[in-house]
Enzyme design. Structure first.
Site, PDB file in Angstrom:
ATOM      1  N   GLU A  54       0.860  -1.185   0.000  1.00  0.00           N
ATOM      2  CA  GLU A  54       0.000   0.000   0.000  1.00  0.00           C
ATOM      3  C   GLU A  54       0.894   1.233   0.000  1.00  0.00           C
ATOM      4  O   GLU A  54       1.589   1.503   0.977  1.00  0.00           O
ATOM      5  CB  GLU A  54      -0.909   0.020   1.234  1.00  0.00           C
ATOM      6  CG  GLU A  54      -1.760   1.285   1.368  1.00  0.00           C
ATOM      7  CD  GLU A  54      -2.455   1.384   2.714  1.00  0.00           C
ATOM      8  OE1 GLU A  54      -2.695   2.524   3.165  1.00  0.00           O
ATOM      9  OE2 GLU A  54      -2.750   0.325   3.312  1.00  0.00           O
ATOM     10  N   ARG A  59       0.757  10.320   0.708  1.00  0.00           N
ATOM     11  CA  ARG A  59       1.175  11.368   1.637  1.00  0.00           C
ATOM     12  C   ARG A  59       2.337  12.183   1.092  1.00  0.00           C
ATOM     13  O   ARG A  59       2.698  13.215   1.665  1.00  0.00           O
ATOM     14  CB  ARG A  59       1.583  10.759   2.978  1.00  0.00           C
ATOM     15  CG  ARG A  59       0.485   9.961   3.666  1.00  0.00           C
ATOM     16  CD  ARG A  59       1.002   9.346   4.954  1.00  0.00           C
ATOM     17  NE  ARG A  59       0.120   8.293   5.433  1.00  0.00           N
ATOM     18  CZ  ARG A  59       0.421   7.483   6.449  1.00  0.00           C
ATOM     19  NH1 ARG A  59       1.581   7.617   7.071  1.00  0.00           N
ATOM     20  NH2 ARG A  59      -0.420   6.543   6.818  1.00  0.00           N
ATOM     21  N   THR A  96      -4.290   6.378   1.983  1.00  0.00           N
ATOM     22  CA  THR A  96      -4.562   7.779   2.340  1.00  0.00           C
ATOM     23  C   THR A  96      -5.251   8.491   1.186  1.00  0.00           C
ATOM     24  O   THR A  96      -4.864   9.591   0.782  1.00  0.00           O
ATOM     25  CB  THR A  96      -3.265   8.519   2.752  1.00  0.00           C
ATOM     26  OG1 THR A  96      -2.438   7.669   3.536  1.00  0.00           O
ATOM     27  CG2 THR A  96      -3.614   9.749   3.602  1.00  0.00           C
ATOM     28  N   LYS A  99     -10.892  -0.960   7.268  1.00  0.00           N
ATOM     29  CA  LYS A  99      -9.637  -0.686   7.955  1.00  0.00           C
ATOM     30  C   LYS A  99      -9.971  -0.023   9.280  1.00  0.00           C
ATOM     31  O   LYS A  99     -10.799   0.897   9.322  1.00  0.00           O
ATOM     32  CB  LYS A  99      -8.790   0.253   7.089  1.00  0.00           C
ATOM     33  CG  LYS A  99      -7.600   0.873   7.794  1.00  0.00           C
ATOM     34  CD  LYS A  99      -6.863   1.808   6.836  1.00  0.00           C
ATOM     35  CE  LYS A  99      -5.712   2.509   7.528  1.00  0.00           C
ATOM     36  NZ  LYS A  99      -4.888   3.286   6.567  1.00  0.00           N
TER      37      LYS A  99
END
Length: 209
Positions: A43, A47, A71, A131
């Site tokens: 993953e 960011r 994200t 998640k």
């Protein structure tokens, strides 16, 4: 990879490495090291500015690893991640617009949750995997065991504050097929180009659970 296949992503490895990469080149080396250690999923978080380019490069240079974007907060970012080659999308919290876009794009989607109400929201939208972030703060395995009693059909991928030493406590629960972990990819190892360190940690992670 269809949106409904997120459980297939979760079944690839007991740990989904959560990676913040400074460059596309580093992302490729990280993916190679993870795969060499036996972890077939990565993953790459959005960011940093390098996130999308890293996903594109990994998809091209390391095709045997399942690469996704983390994200992801907007539908546009989900589209960009899909265009870059992401097989799945992860959000830290409730982002219904991202979920809707993933349905349009046939992308596996793992949305974030922290509370009972947030898990219920995702279940009402037809999702059966979430998640849980930040897992260590919301109460760890004991809290997730309680959540599972309310949502017996839901699978969880806890992330946040989990280490190699605590991952097995989570993976002991039937409702947790995998955890998200940043400990596999240490920033110092990346800065020093110590890809063997990442491969070694991946090899250990692949045997968990």
């Amino acid at each position: 990879m269809k949106q409904s296949e997120v459980r297939d992503v979760m079944a690839i490895s007991p740990v989904i490495p959560v990676v913040v990469t400074p460059s596309a080149e580093a992302g490729v080396e990280i993916a190679r090291a993870l795969l060499a250690g036996g972890v077939g999923v990565i993953e790459v978080t959005l960011r940093t500015a390098a996130g999308l380019e890293a996903i594109r490069a990994i998809r091209r240079e390391v095709p045997d690893i399942c690469v996704g974007a983390g994200t992801v907060w907007t539908a546009e970012d989900a589209r960009k991640a899909s265009d870059a080659g992401s097989a799945f999308i992860v959000s830290p919290g409730i982002t219904d617009a991202v979920g809707d876009r993933c349905v349009e794009l046939d992308l596996a989607y793992l949305p974030g949750a922290q509370t009972i109400s947030e898990i219920a929201h995702h279940q009402r939208r037809g999702l059966d995997a979430v998640k849980l972030f930040p897992a260590s703060i919301i109460g760890g395995p004991k809290a997730i065991k309680a959540y599972s009693s309310v949502f017996p059909a839901m699978q969880f991928c806890p992330t946040g504050g989990i280490s190699a030493n605590t991952a097995t406590d989570y993976l002991a629960l039937d409702c947790i097929p995998c955890v998200g972990g940043s400990w596999l990819v240490d920033a110092t190892a990346v800065a020093n180009g110590n890809w063997q360190d990442i491969a070694d940690k991946a090899a250990a992670a692949a045997t968990l659970g």
